[in-house]
Scaffold this motif. Sequence first.
Motif: not given
Lengths: 375, 281
Positions: B164, B179, B182
Amino acid sequence: MARVYNWQLGREMSYWYPESRPQRQFAAVFDTNKCIACQTCTLACKTTWTSGKGQEYMLWNNVETKPYGSYPLAYDLKLLDMLNGQSWAGNKYEGQTIFESAPAGERVLGWRPEEQDYAYPNVGEDDCANQVDSGAFLNLPHMNWFFYLARICNHCTYPACLASCPRGSIYKRPEDGIVLVDQGRCRGYQECVRGCPYKKVFFNPMTGTSEKCIACFPKIEQGIQPQCFVNCIGKIRLAGYLSRPDQVRPDNPLDYLVHIKKIALPLFPQFGLEPNVYYIPPIHAPVSFNQQLFGPGAGEAMKAYRNAANDPDLASLLCLFGSTEMMVSRFRRTGDVVAGSDDKGAELVRVPMREPVYVRPAVDPKNQLVRINCP
Amino acid sequence: MRYAGVTLMILLSAACSKGPKQVAEVVAMERAGLPANPTDAAWEEAPEHLAKLVPQDQVEPRVLTPTTGEVRVRALTNGNEVAFRLEWVDDSKSDKPGPTKMIDACAIQIPARIEKDLPEPQMGQEGKPVQVTYWRADWQSTIDGRGDTIRDLYPNASIDHYPHEAKPLAPGSDAQKEMALRYSPARALGNMRGGPRSVPVEDLVANGPGTLAPGPSLGAKGKGAHQKGGWSVVISRKIPEGLAPNQKTHIAFAVWQGSQRESGARKMRTGWITLSRRSGS
Ligand code: SF4
Ligand code: SF4
């Protein structure tokens, strides 16, 4: 505590909650005889799920060399030491489980690893059981042994992680038995880390919550095997659903291996969690060691595996390991070919039990070359 | 006789000048401004209540061996908010989260409603909720400037790669932040046990053991400092509903010592203590 039935122990036992089995139970068989410790499974999991901040040290999948390897350090020895008298009478466990031996004030018999215990994921790697004396390595078979034990969360029928959480942040999905930590509800008490005897829950210091293997449930929901299964180089793994012992279906690969052939056994059944990853024990390790890890059925399982070449159905099923990305619900052997199909009966894969052998002469006159054998 | 009376008075006044004025209940003294800092001189205006702590031994996991013995409490109110200063002895500061590391913390608990039948002192009960305001040492360190990287916790950590934070994601961009979430499921769900925050405390509500959940905002604020072998922590929140001048409600306290591996149910706590509001005059 409630009374529940644990078929792996052949008896009832105490558990924090009443028995509530899922509609079907995600389960797996790992063939330890085929694992080469390439750690591809470990990395497949790592890159998929635990590349975030705070997850650096986590290995939801790890592969340790037995007898000396362990991650976190001595996770198994510590508890085996705490859990006295693990005796069996035949297939009935006569000792106490971690629920039955919970000390006053505790939900389970557990312990907390120290931070440093996570610092040696490869401890004992490729170390064999005894000193190899000079020249001994030249003899075959070797006198000493080691084997690789690949481990993920066992998605236990009676999870100690779930029983340990005082606020019910861990749940077992009724549809497939996968055990998950609710990341919205967890408050990071780390009781599950303490309680899980396999030490398969990990605390994330950056999110302040505990995290664990999720059995790649987004894949499972589509009938696809998890990452560590489909990436396994040694093709040692097979995922599926395991029936209860009274509802066995002989064409279900997992039922056949676990319940019918009894060739695949749970890891440390004596802890009492009814873990759902089953191992074909290593046939070159001492039976006493295998019994401590896999229970009283280890000797018979080793015999059955050694005899697989004379047991066409078993041999055919072993050929299905690593043959398809999909979860195989049924298998059927016809002659020398085994077919796997999904739960609706649609064929997924067809595997010959014997590959054809091609012999190429050392000297090729047509191309005027000499071939060299590569091992 | 006369001499004895004089001696007694001298002794009493000597006692008063030595230590803070002790009271048998928690008294929130009225005051125009509330101190945010535990070292503020304004705390001297409030009498001190010494609350004895007992082990949480009602629900598993229980504490069987007592740890922190007592918490010293002072309270002030401006009529809208009430602020408490909790002080306890703990010579090891545990403010870094990590695997199997526990964190120093404290909490106050007040019945959601003033009523004759009090909720269970331990986390309330079904139909009788309690409001909990919880302070934690690692959150305080975050507020005090500790960064949000693994190296802030483990200075020697070496990291090869975070997906990320890899190219082509521009650092700090929305795509990069999305990101990052996540890979941080708890943060993605808004369960901010770790990470950046604006206050070192949180508003919670409970209806019994194991039910603690985020509660409606009572504007909780806080500040803690580890000094002289112990913690001194200010927790403030909206004044309990119905706590008018000279009225009473109840309060309970809990303390966790990270070095004693305390967290969650493993804590030292008090029963209900009367909390009254009093004008300074
Ligand atoms: S990928 Fe397969 S063979 Fe390789 S270590 Fe993992 S389980 Fe063993
Ligand atoms: S292996 Fe551990 S983490 Fe996984 S379900 Fe069992 S107790 Fe929970």
